[in-house]
Design an enzyme around this catalytic site. Structure first.
Site, PDB file in Angstrom:
ATOM      1  N   LYS A 187       1.395  -1.107  -0.268  1.00 17.23           N
ATOM      2  CA  LYS A 187      -0.453  -0.180  -0.126  1.00 17.23           C
ATOM      3  C   LYS A 187       0.599   1.100  -0.260  1.00 17.23           C
ATOM      4  CE  LYS A 187      -2.354   2.999   1.884  1.00 17.23           C
ATOM      5  NZ  LYS A 187      -1.238   4.491   1.378  1.00 17.23           N
ATOM      6  N   GLU A 263       9.474   1.223  11.376  1.00 23.25           N
ATOM      7  CA  GLU A 263      10.705   2.216  11.380  1.00 23.25           C
ATOM      8  C   GLU A 263       9.269   3.568  11.176  1.00 23.25           C
ATOM      9  OE1 GLU A 263      12.535   4.351   9.878  1.00 23.25           O
ATOM     10  OE2 GLU A 263      12.208   3.999   8.190  1.00 23.25           O
ATOM     11  N   CYS A 297      13.359  10.555   7.597  1.00 22.01           N
ATOM     12  CA  CYS A 297      13.451  10.064   9.355  1.00 22.01           C
ATOM     13  C   CYS A 297      14.709  10.568   9.816  1.00 22.01           C
ATOM     14  CB  CYS A 297      12.376   9.097   9.052  1.00 22.01           C
ATOM     15  SG  CYS A 297      13.717   7.282   8.415  1.00 22.01           S
ATOM     16  N   GLU A 398       8.012  16.142  15.746  1.00 20.38           N
ATOM     17  CA  GLU A 398       9.077  16.302  14.077  1.00 20.38           C
ATOM     18  C   GLU A 398       8.166  16.592  13.779  1.00 20.38           C
ATOM     19  OE1 GLU A 398       9.879  11.864  11.858  1.00 20.38           O
ATOM     20  OE2 GLU A 398       7.886  12.439  12.030  1.00 20.38           O
TER      21      GLU A 398
END
Ligand SMILES: NC(=O)C1=CN([C@@H]2O[C@H](COP(=O)(O)OP(=O)(O)OC[C@H]3O[C@@H](n4cnc5c(N)ncnc54)[C@H](O)[C@@H]3O)[C@@H](O)[C@H]2O)C=CC1
Ligand SMILES: O=C(O)/C=C/C=C(\O)C(=O)O
Length: 494
Positions: A187, A263, A297, A398
């Site tokens: 996906k 992750e 990331c 973040e």
């Protein structure tokens, strides 16, 4: 065969199920937008719940077909052929990735596309050379026994992907999953569907059996992401993306006790000691803050600098930041757009919040003036802050944009405590010419990956992943095999 229709000049991006391209069975679609121009460049066919179920059923059936009967050598040969075919079609993958992400061609051609091929080739090598475990055991009767392990594929693996390195991060999971004999349903992010769809053409070209690789397009909740992760015939789920999404997927994985590999996000620190090679540190950190417009990331969003070199470091970082020019100039761009208007609004919200909380903007802080086709792209200025407090929102959450806060420190113990005081634990970088200190401080970082005098220097055989809110499990080299295989231990009494 219906093609993937993935060229940036064509419009229709289809699902890939059981070896064929398919429209969504409910006729739903959504626009595909180029972030560099803000214009609609394609239409993505959204998979319905029935389409996702078909994809999972095809993946399950493929396990019992020729794919499931292949020897490791046969499987590895096919996987290596996938790598070669990606390389042969590198220009098509590059065009698809640039169209979806708006990222500069030189970023995609040096990072995304070569890694797409390398992720297949490397895991083909790893499974070919993986030794098994065995123990000679002494049973109580004084005889002998032999214990050894065999590894089997886990089954159907759901691969849920983000938009920042679409091909790279998808193949980082699909490569080892297939090398270990699993089948996959991917996906891709709704923002970046093209390269996953295009990979279907590659699979057919190399003769991959039908159903081994499937792609379903759509969103998360109430769409393909949720349909896939809640399908009971999915045996394991691997995901890269936001921590909150990871939590939602984890709840689905609990049904049927399915394995997960996550992750997730980060708030990665960098520590620059006064004895660092300043030029190297600035070069490395400006990449770690601005590469892919901060949408990495592993990117650095907190920089701690030892006080004697603080002012010099800030001045040099500001000069480096100003060298990253937002906009796309032909084949060579300096700073690409953010992925979407929504994500730009999120990043600009943090730019405003930093100032409200008392930060001093060293450079950037807004939206650049750009003319021409890119004027309506989702660009922001590369931004640095000083006078930020440890508890400020921009030092805790973040952001996923081209920005960081820079803070002075006075002692090793102080900076280790500051760097580790976060819910995240993905990565860190340490900059020092003192080797002992480099080793010592790196080992003290509560992260999955720590670089010393470098950043994003990747060896695909090494453990990769994060702790805390940054993830669960490690992938890379043999660590991927831990997730993508089940072990049976066989004990033979001799
Ligand atoms: N590598 C990373 O660490 C990444 C972090 N992010 C962070 O996440 C933020 C949001 O970006 P998004 O793309 O919206 O990330 P996201 O985590 O919402 O989406 C990633 C993938 O998960 C799917 N998804 C979302 N909700 C789901 C659900 N409930 N069940 C199953 N699948 C689901 C999405 O459709 C997409 O394919 C960014 O602003 C950034 O801060 C985003 C992308 C990558
Ligand atoms: O090198 C890798 O495997 C991964 C790189 C980047 C990310 O994981 C990310 O930005 O999500």
């Amino acid at each position: 065969m219906v093609s993937a229709s993935c060229s940036p000049v064509t419009e229709t991006i289809l699902n890939f199920i059981d070896g064929s391209y398919r429209k969504g069975s409910e006729g739903k679609s959504f626009p595909n937008v180029n972030p560099a121009t803000g214009t609609e460049i394609g239409v993505v066919h959204e998979a319905s719940q029935a389409d996702v179920a078909d994809a999972v059923a095809a993946a399950k059936a493929a396990l019992a077909g020729p794919w499931g009967k292949m020897t490791t050598a046969e499987r590895v040969k096919l996987i290596a052929a996938v790598a070669t075919e990606i390389e042969r079609r590198a220009d098509d993958f590059l065009a698809a990735e640039v169209a979806d992400t708006g990222k500069p061609r030189h970023v995609a051609s040096h990072i995304d596309i070569p890694r797409g091929a390398a992720n297949f080739r490397m895991f083909a090598d790893v499974v070919s050379t993986m030794p098994g475990e065995s123990f000679n055991t002494s049973p109580p009767d004084g005889g002998q026994a032999l214990n050894y392990t065999v590894r089997k594929p886990k089954g159907v693996v759901a691969v849920v992907c983000p938009w920042n390195f679409p091909l790279l991060l998808m193949t980082w999971k699909v490569g080892p999953a297939l090398a270990c004999g699993n089948t996959v349903v991917v996906k891709p992010s709704e923002e970046t569907p093209r390269t996953a769809a295009l990979l279907g053409e590659v699979m057919n070209a190399v003769g991959m059996p039908k159903g081994v690789y499937n792609v379903v397009h759509g969103f998360g909740p109430g769409s393909a992401g949720e349909f896939l992760t809640s399908n009971p015939d999915v045996d394991a789920i691997t995901f890269t993306g936001e921590t909150g999404t990871g939590q939602a997927i984890m709840r689905k994985a609990a049904i049927g006790v399915r394995d997960i590999s996550f992750e997730l996000g980060g708030k990665n620190p960098a520590i620059v000691f006064a004895d660092a090679d300043l030029a190297k540190a600035v070069e490395g950190l400006s990449r770690s803050v601005f590469l892919n417009t901060g949408q990495v990331c592993l990117g650095t969003e907190r920089v701690y600098v030892e006080r004697p070199i603080f002012d010099a470091f800030v001045a040099r970082m500001a000069a480096a930041a100003q060298g990253f020019k937002p906009g796309v100039t032909g084949d060579r761009a300096y700073l690409g757009p953010l992925i979407s208007a929504e994500h730009r609004e999120k990043v600009l919200g943090y730019y405003r919040r930093a100032v409200e909380d008392g930060a001093t903007v060293v450079t950037g802080g807004g939206v650049p003036e750009i003319s021409g086709a890119e004027a309506s792209g989702f660009f922001v200025e590369p931004t640095l802050w000083i006078d930020v407090a440890h508890g400020d929102t921009v030092m805790r959450e973040e952001i996923f944009g081209p920005c960081c806060g820079i803070v002075p420190f006075d002692s090793e113990d102080e900076v280790i405590a500051l760097a580790n005081d976060t819910v995240y634990g993905l990565c860190a970088s340490i900059w020092t010419e003192n080797l002992s200190r480099g080793h010592r401080v790196a080992a003290a970082m509560d992260v999955g990956v720590c670089w010393v005098n470098s950043w994003f220097l990747r060896d695909l055989r090494t453990a990769f992943g994060g702790s805390g809110h940054s993830g669960i499990g490690r992938e890379g080299g043999v660590h991927s095999l831990e997730f993508y295989t089940e072990i049976t231990n066989i004990c033979v009494k001799l």
